[in-house]
Design a protein around this motif. Structure first.
Motif, PDB file in Angstrom:
ATOM      1  N   ALA A  65      -9.554  75.684  -2.395  1.00  0.00           N
ATOM      2  CA  ALA A  65      -9.123  75.052  -3.659  1.00  0.00           C
ATOM      3  C   ALA A  65     -10.199  74.128  -4.223  1.00  0.00           C
ATOM      4  O   ALA A  65      -9.925  72.997  -4.632  1.00  0.00           O
ATOM      5  CB  ALA A  65      -7.790  74.309  -3.466  1.00  0.00           C
ATOM      6  N   PHE A  66     -11.438  74.607  -4.251  1.00  0.00           N
ATOM      7  CA  PHE A  66     -12.537  73.812  -4.796  1.00  0.00           C
ATOM      8  C   PHE A  66     -12.399  73.658  -6.301  1.00  0.00           C
ATOM      9  O   PHE A  66     -12.065  74.613  -7.013  1.00  0.00           O
ATOM     10  CB  PHE A  66     -13.881  74.495  -4.505  1.00  0.00           C
ATOM     11  CG  PHE A  66     -14.368  74.304  -3.103  1.00  0.00           C
ATOM     12  CD1 PHE A  66     -15.207  73.245  -2.784  1.00  0.00           C
ATOM     13  CD2 PHE A  66     -14.003  75.185  -2.105  1.00  0.00           C
ATOM     14  CE1 PHE A  66     -15.668  73.073  -1.490  1.00  0.00           C
ATOM     15  CE2 PHE A  66     -14.467  75.028  -0.804  1.00  0.00           C
ATOM     16  CZ  PHE A  66     -15.296  73.971  -0.499  1.00  0.00           C
ATOM     17  N   LYS A  67     -12.667  72.463  -6.764  1.00  0.00           N
ATOM     18  CA  LYS A  67     -12.754  72.175  -8.200  1.00  0.00           C
ATOM     19  C   LYS A  67     -14.008  71.349  -8.415  1.00  0.00           C
ATOM     20  O   LYS A  67     -14.376  70.549  -7.556  1.00  0.00           O
ATOM     21  CB  LYS A  67     -11.531  71.400  -8.687  1.00  0.00           C
ATOM     22  CG  LYS A  67     -10.255  72.202  -8.608  1.00  0.00           C
ATOM     23  CD  LYS A  67      -9.086  71.406  -9.123  1.00  0.00           C
ATOM     24  CE  LYS A  67      -7.845  72.276  -8.987  1.00  0.00           C
ATOM     25  NZ  LYS A  67      -6.644  71.518  -8.835  1.00  0.00           N
ATOM     26  N   GLY A  68     -14.655  71.562  -9.532  1.00  0.00           N
ATOM     27  CA  GLY A  68     -15.851  70.796  -9.830  1.00  0.00           C
ATOM     28  C   GLY A  68     -15.837  70.329 -11.275  1.00  0.00           C
ATOM     29  O   GLY A  68     -15.235  70.976 -12.134  1.00  0.00           O
ATOM     30  N   TYR A  82     -11.730  69.301  -2.964  1.00  0.00           N
ATOM     31  CA  TYR A  82     -11.159  70.464  -2.293  1.00  0.00           C
ATOM     32  C   TYR A  82     -10.223  70.012  -1.186  1.00  0.00           C
ATOM     33  O   TYR A  82     -10.167  68.832  -0.833  1.00  0.00           O
ATOM     34  CB  TYR A  82     -12.256  71.382  -1.742  1.00  0.00           C
ATOM     35  CG  TYR A  82     -13.213  70.773  -0.745  1.00  0.00           C
ATOM     36  CD1 TYR A  82     -13.025  70.929   0.621  1.00  0.00           C
ATOM     37  CD2 TYR A  82     -14.326  70.050  -1.170  1.00  0.00           C
ATOM     38  CE1 TYR A  82     -13.923  70.396   1.535  1.00  0.00           C
ATOM     39  CE2 TYR A  82     -15.227  69.517  -0.261  1.00  0.00           C
ATOM     40  CZ  TYR A  82     -15.011  69.690   1.091  1.00  0.00           C
ATOM     41  OH  TYR A  82     -15.880  69.157   1.988  1.00  0.00           O
ATOM     42  N   HIS A  83      -9.479  70.963  -0.648  1.00  0.00           N
ATOM     43  CA  HIS A  83      -8.600  70.714   0.488  1.00  0.00           C
ATOM     44  C   HIS A  83      -9.283  71.232   1.744  1.00  0.00           C
ATOM     45  O   HIS A  83      -9.925  72.285   1.721  1.00  0.00           O
ATOM     46  CB  HIS A  83      -7.259  71.434   0.303  1.00  0.00           C
ATOM     47  CG  HIS A  83      -6.405  70.809  -0.740  1.00  0.00           C
ATOM     48  ND1 HIS A  83      -6.266  71.342  -2.000  1.00  0.00           N
ATOM     49  CD2 HIS A  83      -5.660  69.679  -0.718  1.00  0.00           C
ATOM     50  CE1 HIS A  83      -5.463  70.570  -2.710  1.00  0.00           C
ATOM     51  NE2 HIS A  83      -5.085  69.555  -1.953  1.00  0.00           N
ATOM     52  N   ALA A  84      -9.107  70.511   2.827  1.00  0.00           N
ATOM     53  CA  ALA A  84      -9.703  70.908   4.099  1.00  0.00           C
ATOM     54  C   ALA A  84      -8.684  70.752   5.222  1.00  0.00           C
ATOM     55  O   ALA A  84      -7.833  69.858   5.184  1.00  0.00           O
ATOM     56  CB  ALA A  84     -10.931  70.048   4.401  1.00  0.00           C
ATOM     57  N   ALA A  85      -8.793  71.653   6.169  1.00  0.00           N
ATOM     58  CA  ALA A  85      -8.015  71.559   7.410  1.00  0.00           C
ATOM     59  C   ALA A  85      -9.008  71.764   8.544  1.00  0.00           C
ATOM     60  O   ALA A  85      -9.888  72.615   8.458  1.00  0.00           O
ATOM     61  CB  ALA A  85      -6.927  72.623   7.445  1.00  0.00           C
ATOM     62  N   TYR A  86      -8.909  70.950   9.561  1.00  0.00           N
ATOM     63  CA  TYR A  86      -9.859  71.054  10.660  1.00  0.00           C
ATOM     64  C   TYR A  86      -9.211  70.638  11.976  1.00  0.00           C
ATOM     65  O   TYR A  86      -8.184  69.961  11.994  1.00  0.00           O
ATOM     66  CB  TYR A  86     -11.098  70.194  10.399  1.00  0.00           C
ATOM     67  CG  TYR A  86     -10.799  68.719  10.355  1.00  0.00           C
ATOM     68  CD1 TYR A  86     -10.942  67.925  11.486  1.00  0.00           C
ATOM     69  CD2 TYR A  86     -10.345  68.121   9.185  1.00  0.00           C
ATOM     70  CE1 TYR A  86     -10.649  66.577  11.459  1.00  0.00           C
ATOM     71  CE2 TYR A  86     -10.050  66.771   9.149  1.00  0.00           C
ATOM     72  CZ  TYR A  86     -10.195  66.005  10.282  1.00  0.00           C
ATOM     73  OH  TYR A  86      -9.887  64.675  10.258  1.00  0.00           O
ATOM     74  N   ARG A  87      -9.830  71.075  13.053  1.00  0.00           N
ATOM     75  CA  ARG A  87      -9.425  70.654  14.392  1.00  0.00           C
ATOM     76  C   ARG A  87     -10.651  70.686  15.294  1.00  0.00           C
ATOM     77  O   ARG A  87     -11.568  71.481  15.079  1.00  0.00           O
ATOM     78  CB  ARG A  87      -8.286  71.495  14.930  1.00  0.00           C
ATOM     79  CG  ARG A  87      -8.575  72.967  15.044  1.00  0.00           C
ATOM     80  CD  ARG A  87      -7.361  73.699  15.592  1.00  0.00           C
ATOM     81  NE  ARG A  87      -7.335  75.080  15.129  1.00  0.00           N
ATOM     82  CZ  ARG A  87      -6.244  75.776  14.966  1.00  0.00           C
ATOM     83  NH1 ARG A  87      -5.076  75.238  15.215  1.00  0.00           N
ATOM     84  NH2 ARG A  87      -6.286  77.019  14.554  1.00  0.00           N
ATOM     85  N   ARG A  88     -10.654  69.840  16.276  1.00  0.00           N
ATOM     86  CA  ARG A  88     -11.794  69.727  17.193  1.00  0.00           C
ATOM     87  C   ARG A  88     -11.902  70.937  18.118  1.00  0.00           C
ATOM     88  O   ARG A  88     -12.981  71.283  18.552  1.00  0.00           O
ATOM     89  CB  ARG A  88     -11.685  68.452  18.024  1.00  0.00           C
ATOM     90  CG  ARG A  88     -11.814  67.204  17.190  1.00  0.00           C
ATOM     91  CD  ARG A  88     -13.256  66.912  16.885  1.00  0.00           C
ATOM     92  NE  ARG A  88     -13.345  65.864  15.882  1.00  0.00           N
ATOM     93  CZ  ARG A  88     -14.277  65.801  14.966  1.00  0.00           C
ATOM     94  NH1 ARG A  88     -15.208  66.708  14.910  1.00  0.00           N
ATOM     95  NH2 ARG A  88     -14.297  64.832  14.094  1.00  0.00           N
ATOM     96  N   SER A  89     -10.775  71.566  18.439  1.00  0.00           N
ATOM     97  CA  SER A  89     -10.796  72.771  19.273  1.00  0.00           C
ATOM     98  C   SER A  89      -9.549  73.590  18.956  1.00  0.00           C
ATOM     99  O   SER A  89      -8.616  73.100  18.310  1.00  0.00           O
ATOM    100  CB  SER A  89     -10.817  72.405  20.762  1.00  0.00           C
ATOM    101  OG  SER A  89      -9.552  71.935  21.171  1.00  0.00           O
ATOM    102  N   SER A  91      -5.162  79.231   2.732  1.00  0.00           N
ATOM    103  CA  SER A  91      -5.450  80.478   2.044  1.00  0.00           C
ATOM    104  C   SER A  91      -6.766  81.005   2.585  1.00  0.00           C
ATOM    105  O   SER A  91      -7.809  80.375   2.410  1.00  0.00           O
ATOM    106  CB  SER A  91      -5.561  80.243   0.538  1.00  0.00           C
ATOM    107  OG  SER A  91      -6.108  81.372  -0.091  1.00  0.00           O
ATOM    108  N   LEU A  92      -6.730  82.127   3.243  1.00  0.00           N
ATOM    109  CA  LEU A  92      -7.955  82.682   3.804  1.00  0.00           C
ATOM    110  C   LEU A  92      -8.748  83.461   2.770  1.00  0.00           C
ATOM    111  O   LEU A  92      -9.793  84.019   3.068  1.00  0.00           O
ATOM    112  CB  LEU A  92      -7.639  83.548   5.028  1.00  0.00           C
ATOM    113  CG  LEU A  92      -6.914  82.786   6.151  1.00  0.00           C
ATOM    114  CD1 LEU A  92      -6.602  83.707   7.309  1.00  0.00           C
ATOM    115  CD2 LEU A  92      -7.709  81.592   6.622  1.00  0.00           C
TER     116      LEU A  92
END
Length: 133
Positions: A71-74, A86-93, A130-131
Motif C-alpha cells: 500500500a505504498f503512496k507517494g 506504506y504499511h509493513a508487517a514484520y517478525r524477527r523469525s 496482500s501478496l
C-alpha cells in the motif's frame, strides 16, 4: 507545485525502500552510505532515534527480519523531496508473531541520487496482507 508524483519516480523510490531490507544491502556499509543521506535519522516504533552513523554500525550485524510491505503512496513535498507512506508487517523469525506498522520515509534528491533522509515506523492495528503489492 502539484503533490502528484510521477509513477516512474514512485516505483524507483519503492525499489530503494525495499533495497534497505535486502541482506546484501544491509550488510554493506558502502550501499547504506549511498542510500542514506548524511543527515538521516530514524524514529523507531519504540520511540528511540538513530542517526546514519548508528544505523551503519548496527545493520550489517543485525538479523534481517521477515518483512512485508504494501500500500505504498507517494507525494512530492518539493522538487527534491518525496514522502512515502506504506504499511509493513514484520517478525524477527518465523516463530514470532507479526508486528504491524505504518511507515513514513522522506527521500531527498541530492548529488544526482535519491537518498533517505528520514524514516519512522508507528505501530498500528493488524491489517490483511496482500501478496500482490
Amino acid at each position: 507545485m502539484s503533490n502528484k508524483i510521477r509513477s516512474e519516480l514512485l516505483d524507483h523510490l519503492i525499489e530503494q525502500e525495499r533495497q534497505l531490507l535486502e541482506p546484501s544491502v544491509r550488510q554493506s556499509c558502502d550501499m547504506l552510505d549511498k542510500l542514506l543521506s548524511d543527515d538521516f535519522y530514524e524514529i523507531s516504533a519504540n520511540g528511540l532515534t538513530f542517526d546514519k552513523k548508528h544505523v551503519i554500525s548496527r545493520l550489517p550485524d543485525e538479523k534481517v527480519p521477515q518483512f512485508y510491505n504494501q500500500a505504498f503512496k507517494g507525494r512530492m513535498l518539493s522538487e527534491q523531496l518525496v514522502q512515502l507512506t506504506y504499511h509493513a508487517a514484520y517478525r524477527r523469525s518465523v516463530k514470532c508473531q507479526l508486528n504491524y506498522s505504518v511507515r513514513m520515509s522522506l527521500w531527498r534528491f541530492e548529488h544526482d541520487l535519491w537518498r533517505l533522509v528520514f524514516h519512522q515506523g508507528t505501530p498500528c492495528a493488524e491489517f490483511k496482507l496482500s501478496l500482490d503489492d
